[in-house]
Structures are given as structure tokens and as C-alpha cells.
Enzyme design. Sequence first.
Site, PDB file in Angstrom:
ATOM      1  N   HIS A   1      42.287  48.881  45.911  1.00  0.00           N
ATOM      2  CA  HIS A   1      43.541  49.208  45.169  1.00  0.00           C
ATOM      3  C   HIS A   1      44.639  47.916  45.199  1.00  0.00           C
ATOM      4  O   HIS A   1      44.825  47.259  46.104  1.00  0.00           O
ATOM      5  CB  HIS A   1      44.390  50.357  45.656  1.00  0.00           C
ATOM      6  CG  HIS A   1      45.645  50.751  45.003  1.00  0.00           C
ATOM      7  ND1 HIS A   1      45.394  51.271  43.703  1.00  0.00           N
ATOM      8  CD2 HIS A   1      46.940  50.398  44.909  1.00  0.00           C
ATOM      9  CE1 HIS A   1      46.776  51.502  43.215  1.00  0.00           C
ATOM     10  NE2 HIS A   1      47.643  50.803  43.958  1.00  0.00           N
TER      11      HIS A   1
ATOM     12  N   LEU B   1      39.646  60.193  39.570  1.00  0.00           N
ATOM     13  CA  LEU B   1      40.018  60.592  41.089  1.00  0.00           C
ATOM     14  C   LEU B   1      38.706  61.536  41.540  1.00  0.00           C
ATOM     15  O   LEU B   1      38.293  62.431  40.505  1.00  0.00           O
ATOM     16  CB  LEU B   1      41.285  61.584  40.993  1.00  0.00           C
ATOM     17  CG  LEU B   1      41.868  61.703  42.147  1.00  0.00           C
ATOM     18  CD1 LEU B   1      42.370  60.521  42.825  1.00  0.00           C
ATOM     19  CD2 LEU B   1      43.285  62.740  41.847  1.00  0.00           C
TER      20      LEU B   1
HETATM   21  C1  GRF Z   1      41.050  46.118  40.423  1.00  0.00           C
HETATM   22  O1  GRF Z   1      42.031  45.518  40.421  1.00  0.00           O
HETATM   23  C2  GRF Z   1      40.879  47.333  41.480  1.00  0.00           C
HETATM   24  O2  GRF Z   1      41.906  46.888  42.582  1.00  0.00           O
HETATM   25  C3  GRF Z   1      41.236  48.245  40.747  1.00  0.00           C
HETATM   26  O3  GRF Z   1      40.731  48.058  39.653  1.00  0.00           O
HETATM   27  C4  GRF Z   1      40.399  47.014  39.137  1.00  0.00           C
HETATM   28  C5  GRF Z   1      39.101  46.830  38.971  1.00  0.00           C
HETATM   29  O4  GRF Z   1      38.690  45.297  38.646  1.00  0.00           O
HETATM   30  N1  GRF Z   1      41.130  49.572  41.387  1.00  0.00           N
HETATM   31  P1  GRF Z   1      37.225  44.893  38.505  1.00  0.00           P
HETATM   32  O5  GRF Z   1      36.602  45.926  37.403  1.00  0.00           O
HETATM   33  O6  GRF Z   1      36.744  45.067  39.694  1.00  0.00           O
HETATM   34  O7  GRF Z   1      37.172  43.697  37.834  1.00  0.00           O
END
Ligand code: GRF
Length: 203
Positions: A111, A94
Amino acid sequence: MDKQVLGVLASGRGSNLAAIMDSIDAGELPAVIGVVISDNPGAYALERAQAAGIATCVIERKYFSCKEEFEAAINAKLKEHGVGLVVLAGYMRLLGKTFVSAWPLRVMNIHPALLPSFPGLDAQGQAIRYGAKVSGCTVHFVDEGMDTGPIILQKAVDVSDDDTEESLAGKILKEEHLIYKQAIKLWLEGRLAVEGRRVRIKK
Ligand code: GRF
């Protein structure tokens, strides 16, 4: 016109980073990635960036006595690379008030749920356990809260009876890779008008 410089913060596998890199390579995004910063030295995102010749940097929380100093180091690195937009791509911390206020409407996050439902960790698991019939993903500006900033784009996916956390995560991830680049493009084109919590997309 000079291309805008993106700074990507990633803690893990970096598939969203890869999607953004692909989209830049395909000429869809008029930007360059100036630096990829990770708080996790083992993040696969770093390898992806290095393989593409993008500057990387590891800044670990444990070497700083407080969050402000840790984030000041991240901030300095972003500035050093001339970053205009900070893109959180699986960044698992955060961000604090000092950092966020230094980058007003210049930090985006993705997200894996339709906010404000299922914020925080394991959003896909939360959706499955809750019994949601629809989930999806959200790109939003980052404020000090946990996944609470103004929403830029969302995409829904159906949750089917036989979906598991893993299958749902896979369906959502496909959409993440599409909407993140769309949101970044809108920002680069100066088409996001923020009025309070509402983000209007200018024609
Ligand atoms: C994704 O699902 C994103 O939404 C979340 O963390 C994950 C990251 O995946 N915040 P990546 O590292 O981009 O493959």
C-alpha cells in the site's frame, strides 16, 4: 529444495510485479511466479508476465453472480498452479472472508502510504491533501479489512513542499519496489512470526 510458487494478482500496470520478476531473475528471491491473475483484461501486468513466459489468466468479476464464486475461481487457479504465497500487486478489489481465510498469512499486499494512515484509494493524494510531511509504503498481510492486516515492513519518504501527488507517488513507488521483495524474501525464509497484530522478524 523446491522453490516456492508465488501467485500474483494485479489489476494495472504491474511495476511491482516487474520488480519481483527482476528480483527472481537476479537470484535474490528463491521463488517462481506460477501465475499472474488479473480482473482486468487490459492490465499491462499481463503483458509483462506473458513477455517473460509466465502463465497468465484473466478472471473478470462481471462473469460471476457473486463475489464468493468469483473468488473461488481465483482460488482454483492459484491451486492449479501450486501457489504457496499470494502477492497482491496493484490488485484493486477487496478480498472476501472466504478467500482470505483459505490463505491464512499467505496473502500480502503493498500500500502506498504508512498504514494506518491513508488506507484505500489514492493514498498519495490523501497524504498531499492532508499536508503530511512524511508518507511512504507498507507491506502487510491481508485480512478482510481495507488495508488493515498485520504490518510486515514499512518505508518512510519525506513529503517536500513542492511535491505533487505524482511526484510523491514516484518517490513512494521506488521504495515499494524495494520493500516488497524484502518482505517476500522474509516470508520465503520463514522469518515472519505473527503474534496478534505484530509481525516479528526472526533473526
Ligand atoms: C502501487 O502503488 C501499490 O502500492 C498499490 O497499487 C499500485 C500498483 O502499482 N497497491 P503497480 O501496478 O505495481 O505498478
